[in-house]
Design a protein around this motif. Sequence first.
Motif, PDB file in Angstrom:
ATOM      1  N   ARG A 100      56.058  11.240 -25.990  1.00 36.00           N
ATOM      2  CA  ARG A 100      55.406  10.720 -27.202  1.00 36.00           C
ATOM      3  C   ARG A 100      56.085   9.426 -27.645  1.00 36.00           C
ATOM      4  NH1 ARG A 100      54.980  14.854 -31.874  1.00 36.00           N
ATOM      5  NH2 ARG A 100      57.246  14.949 -31.588  1.00 36.00           N
ATOM      6  N   TRP A 101      55.259   8.427 -27.957  1.00 33.94           N
ATOM      7  CA  TRP A 101      55.706   7.227 -28.667  1.00 33.94           C
ATOM      8  C   TRP A 101      55.117   7.258 -30.061  1.00 33.94           C
ATOM      9  CZ3 TRP A 101      55.109   2.097 -25.395  1.00 33.94           C
ATOM     10  CH2 TRP A 101      56.161   2.012 -24.472  1.00 33.94           C
ATOM     11  N   ARG A 102      55.950   6.885 -31.030  1.00 29.46           N
ATOM     12  CA  ARG A 102      55.497   6.752 -32.411  1.00 29.46           C
ATOM     13  C   ARG A 102      55.755   5.310 -32.844  1.00 29.46           C
ATOM     14  NH1 ARG A 102      58.627  10.281 -34.319  1.00 29.46           N
ATOM     15  NH2 ARG A 102      57.199  12.048 -34.225  1.00 29.46           N
ATOM     16  N   ALA A 103      54.794   4.683 -33.549  1.00 30.40           N
ATOM     17  CA  ALA A 103      54.969   3.282 -33.963  1.00 30.40           C
ATOM     18  C   ALA A 103      54.143   2.993 -35.213  1.00 30.40           C
ATOM     19  CB  ALA A 103      54.566   2.332 -32.842  1.00 30.40           C
ATOM     20  N   ARG A 104      54.542   1.920 -35.905  1.00 33.96           N
ATOM     21  CA  ARG A 104      53.830   1.522 -37.129  1.00 33.96           C
ATOM     22  C   ARG A 104      52.399   1.077 -36.826  1.00 33.96           C
ATOM     23  NH1 ARG A 104      56.124  -0.297 -41.702  1.00 33.96           N
ATOM     24  NH2 ARG A 104      57.492   1.465 -41.235  1.00 33.96           N
ATOM     25  N   HIS A 105      52.211   0.378 -35.681  1.00 36.56           N
ATOM     26  CA  HIS A 105      50.881  -0.129 -35.328  1.00 36.56           C
ATOM     27  C   HIS A 105      50.583   0.205 -33.869  1.00 36.56           C
ATOM     28  CE1 HIS A 105      51.086  -2.511 -39.036  1.00 36.56           C
ATOM     29  NE2 HIS A 105      52.263  -2.951 -38.617  1.00 36.56           N
ATOM     30  N   ILE A 106      49.420   0.768 -33.605  1.00 33.10           N
ATOM     31  CA  ILE A 106      48.983   1.064 -32.247  1.00 33.10           C
ATOM     32  C   ILE A 106      47.583   0.500 -32.052  1.00 33.10           C
ATOM     33  CG2 ILE A 106      48.370   2.884 -30.596  1.00 33.10           C
ATOM     34  CD1 ILE A 106      50.505   4.631 -31.908  1.00 33.10           C
ATOM     35  N   LEU A 107      47.400  -0.289 -31.009  1.00 32.50           N
ATOM     36  CA  LEU A 107      46.077  -0.810 -30.686  1.00 32.50           C
ATOM     37  C   LEU A 107      45.387   0.216 -29.790  1.00 32.50           C
ATOM     38  CD1 LEU A 107      44.227  -3.238 -31.178  1.00 32.50           C
ATOM     39  CD2 LEU A 107      45.055  -4.199 -29.028  1.00 32.50           C
ATOM     40  N   ALA A 108      44.688   1.135 -30.424  1.00 32.32           N
ATOM     41  CA  ALA A 108      44.022   2.221 -29.722  1.00 32.32           C
ATOM     42  C   ALA A 108      42.628   1.788 -29.283  1.00 32.32           C
ATOM     43  CB  ALA A 108      43.958   3.449 -30.622  1.00 32.32           C
ATOM     44  N   HIS A 109      41.885   2.716 -28.716  1.00 31.18           N
ATOM     45  CA  HIS A 109      40.552   2.409 -28.189  1.00 31.18           C
ATOM     46  C   HIS A 109      39.545   3.395 -28.768  1.00 31.18           C
ATOM     47  CE1 HIS A 109      38.018   0.332 -25.258  1.00 31.18           C
ATOM     48  NE2 HIS A 109      37.425   1.486 -25.030  1.00 31.18           N
ATOM     49  N   GLN A 110      38.396   2.843 -29.199  1.00 30.08           N
ATOM     50  CA  GLN A 110      37.374   3.691 -29.814  1.00 30.08           C
ATOM     51  C   GLN A 110      36.022   2.993 -29.724  1.00 30.08           C
ATOM     52  OE1 GLN A 110      37.314   4.284 -34.265  1.00 30.08           O
ATOM     53  NE2 GLN A 110      37.922   6.361 -33.659  1.00 30.08           N
ATOM     54  N   ASP A 111      34.992   3.746 -29.385  1.00 35.67           N
ATOM     55  CA  ASP A 111      33.613   3.227 -29.350  1.00 35.67           C
ATOM     56  C   ASP A 111      33.485   1.975 -28.484  1.00 35.67           C
ATOM     57  OD1 ASP A 111      32.908   5.271 -31.124  1.00 35.67           O
ATOM     58  OD2 ASP A 111      33.324   4.017 -32.881  1.00 35.67           O
ATOM     59  N   GLY A 112      34.186   1.956 -27.354  1.00 33.85           N
ATOM     60  CA  GLY A 112      34.047   0.846 -26.411  1.00 33.85           C
ATOM     61  C   GLY A 112      34.901  -0.366 -26.697  1.00 33.85           C
ATOM     62  N   GLY A 113      35.713  -0.326 -27.750  1.00 32.86           N
ATOM     63  CA  GLY A 113      36.553  -1.480 -28.078  1.00 32.86           C
ATOM     64  C   GLY A 113      37.862  -1.035 -28.682  1.00 32.86           C
ATOM     65  N   HIS A 114      38.725  -2.001 -28.965  1.00 32.08           N
ATOM     66  CA  HIS A 114      40.022  -1.694 -29.556  1.00 32.08           C
ATOM     67  C   HIS A 114      39.870  -1.374 -31.039  1.00 32.08           C
ATOM     68  CE1 HIS A 114      41.964  -2.717 -25.901  1.00 32.08           C
ATOM     69  NE2 HIS A 114      41.851  -4.038 -26.012  1.00 32.08           N
ATOM     70  N   ALA A 115      40.781  -0.533 -31.557  1.00 33.03           N
ATOM     71  CA  ALA A 115      40.810  -0.181 -32.973  1.00 33.03           C
ATOM     72  C   ALA A 115      42.266   0.013 -33.379  1.00 33.03           C
ATOM     73  CB  ALA A 115      40.014   1.100 -33.229  1.00 33.03           C
ATOM     74  N   LEU A 116      42.644  -0.464 -34.572  1.00 33.44           N
ATOM     75  CA  LEU A 116      44.024  -0.390 -35.036  1.00 33.44           C
ATOM     76  C   LEU A 116      44.317   0.955 -35.683  1.00 33.44           C
ATOM     77  CD1 LEU A 116      44.626  -3.955 -36.477  1.00 33.44           C
ATOM     78  CD2 LEU A 116      46.063  -2.808 -34.787  1.00 33.44           C
ATOM     79  N   LEU A 117      45.414   1.540 -35.265  1.00 37.99           N
ATOM     80  CA  LEU A 117      45.899   2.796 -35.826  1.00 37.99           C
ATOM     81  C   LEU A 117      47.248   2.522 -36.470  1.00 37.99           C
ATOM     82  CD1 LEU A 117      46.040   5.942 -36.109  1.00 37.99           C
ATOM     83  CD2 LEU A 117      47.012   5.959 -33.787  1.00 37.99           C
ATOM     84  N   ARG A 118      47.374   2.847 -37.756  1.00 40.41           N
ATOM     85  CA  ARG A 118      48.641   2.639 -38.460  1.00 40.41           C
ATOM     86  C   ARG A 118      49.428   3.950 -38.501  1.00 40.41           C
ATOM     87  NH1 ARG A 118      51.184  -0.906 -41.959  1.00 40.41           N
ATOM     88  NH2 ARG A 118      52.502   0.081 -43.555  1.00 40.41           N
ATOM     89  N   ASP A 119      50.735   3.825 -38.284  1.00 43.33           N
ATOM     90  CA  ASP A 119      51.626   4.991 -38.285  1.00 43.33           C
ATOM     91  C   ASP A 119      51.074   6.077 -37.373  1.00 43.33           C
ATOM     92  OD1 ASP A 119      53.431   3.816 -40.097  1.00 43.33           O
ATOM     93  OD2 ASP A 119      52.173   4.413 -41.780  1.00 43.33           O
ATOM     94  N   GLY A 120      50.926   5.715 -36.107  1.00 45.34           N
ATOM     95  CA  GLY A 120      50.294   6.620 -35.160  1.00 45.34           C
ATOM     96  C   GLY A 120      51.216   7.048 -34.035  1.00 45.34           C
ATOM     97  N   GLU A 121      50.641   7.866 -33.148  1.00 46.61           N
ATOM     98  CA  GLU A 121      51.382   8.384 -32.002  1.00 46.61           C
ATOM     99  C   GLU A 121      50.509   8.318 -30.761  1.00 46.61           C
ATOM    100  OE1 GLU A 121      52.665  12.335 -32.981  1.00 46.61           O
ATOM    101  OE2 GLU A 121      54.109  11.633 -34.486  1.00 46.61           O
TER     102      GLU A 121
END
Length: 502
Positions: free
Chosen positions: A4-25
């Motif tokens: 597991r990585w935990r970080a303040r900002h994660i550039l995740a993927h959703q609905d075919g494109g990138h999406a920002l996740l704050r305080d994520g894993e």
Amino acid sequence: MRTRWRARHILAHQDGGHALLRDGEVVWQDDTVIYVGPRYEGEVDRERDLGDSLVMPGLIDLDALTDIDHLVLDSWAGPERGPGLQWSAEYFARRRHDVFTPRERSTVREYALAQLALHGITTFMPIASEVHSRWAEPYDELVDMARTASRIGLRGYLGPAYRSGVNVVLPDGTRDVAFDEEEGRAGLRDAVRFLDHLAGLGDPLLTGVLLPCRIETLTEELLGDTARIARERGVLVRLHALQGLVERAIIQRRHDGMTPLELLDKHGLLAPNLLIPHTVTLDRHPSVHGEDRGDLALLARTGVSVIHCPQTSLRYGEMLHSFRAYREAGVNLCLGTDSFPPDLIRGMDVGVHLAKIAEGRSDAAPAEHYVEAATLGGARALGRDDLGRIAPGAQADLVAFSLDDIRDGVLDDPVRTFLLNGTARQATDSVVAGRPVLVDGALPGIDLPELARRAQELFQKMRAAYSERDTERRATEALFPPTFPALRAPRRHPAPVKDVRT
């Protein structure tokens, strides 16, 4: 193994494109992402809290420098030093040896691949100058590069570069191509042999591709054979083309007025398995026709991917006309560095601003479009829907950039602020297929200070070798004068007389 990585900002993927996740894993098991979200409730074997970082999909560099940089020598000078410091026609006739020994070349490759990893690149397709080689890239050299990539842990799309001609400078200072067709045939045989070698290794991180050199250095026979073998073997082809007016003039002179794009089409190379670095001098280029006459539509229709190298293009005085036009035409855009530093973050920032100049509008290429090119665009070019994204089922190719340095300034949107104010030197950690590559800014098992020392020695050797290839056999000091003259030693003055008073 579950990590597991935990970080303040994660550039995740959703609905075919990138999406920002704050305080994520992000959690992965073995080589595959299994969770992206705010909090993972399951058990893990290892974990790392990256704090105030931006975790992105591993960066994909499809024109990645695997050499000691020559741009520092040939990108700043005027025409009196010779176009690009190419071979002289006289040197072509007497060429005998490489500048580097095989062992030295191995050090060069290790240095270059370490640089890629240190800058957050997880997937690469190599590019190296042939100016200081006897011809192009031999089979054994790529076998060694594959070993080095595997040892560091990078994902590589590899093949020896081959060509049937070399750019030369004629005595009158003009450019041409001198040919040795048997060298081209031998190079292609080595390339096919290397495809078989990688297939035999069965390493999921190493994929064989065909990497012919610049289009003007290939005979029609070699172009046709490359297209045929790529179809038969189901492999990618990367071919430098449409990158300059000299190339265009040479092609038109040698092929009855045919443009480089028409030459590619003639030999069946325009297809989804073709990647073209630069692709600057299309019909819409101001020095070609200055208007769209269908070149972009042809690239989009045939599924070709364009490897945009904004930082290198800028240093040689070029740019796309324009990023937005290519994108809106439906051309798949991916990114390359093609020079030192292999910093795709700086490259994306340069690209965003060059697009503003090309279009005359500030919204010509938003930062997010460049991030997509460095991740999703690269994955599409490779035919990999499991790369370039952080989502369950994707390969665990990740990179973390620290955002906690006061010199980065205040934070607005983490991606936009990082591209504007940051650099890939802020990479702290990366994994490829779930395995650590970069750890706390270091590459385990590699002595970076010693590697830097050896690379500097080899750079000096490469620099000195340009004199032998120069049309006029000028000394190194004449080819590469300093920015400023050396400071003259001050005159010696008598010591001041001591003032003795009673």
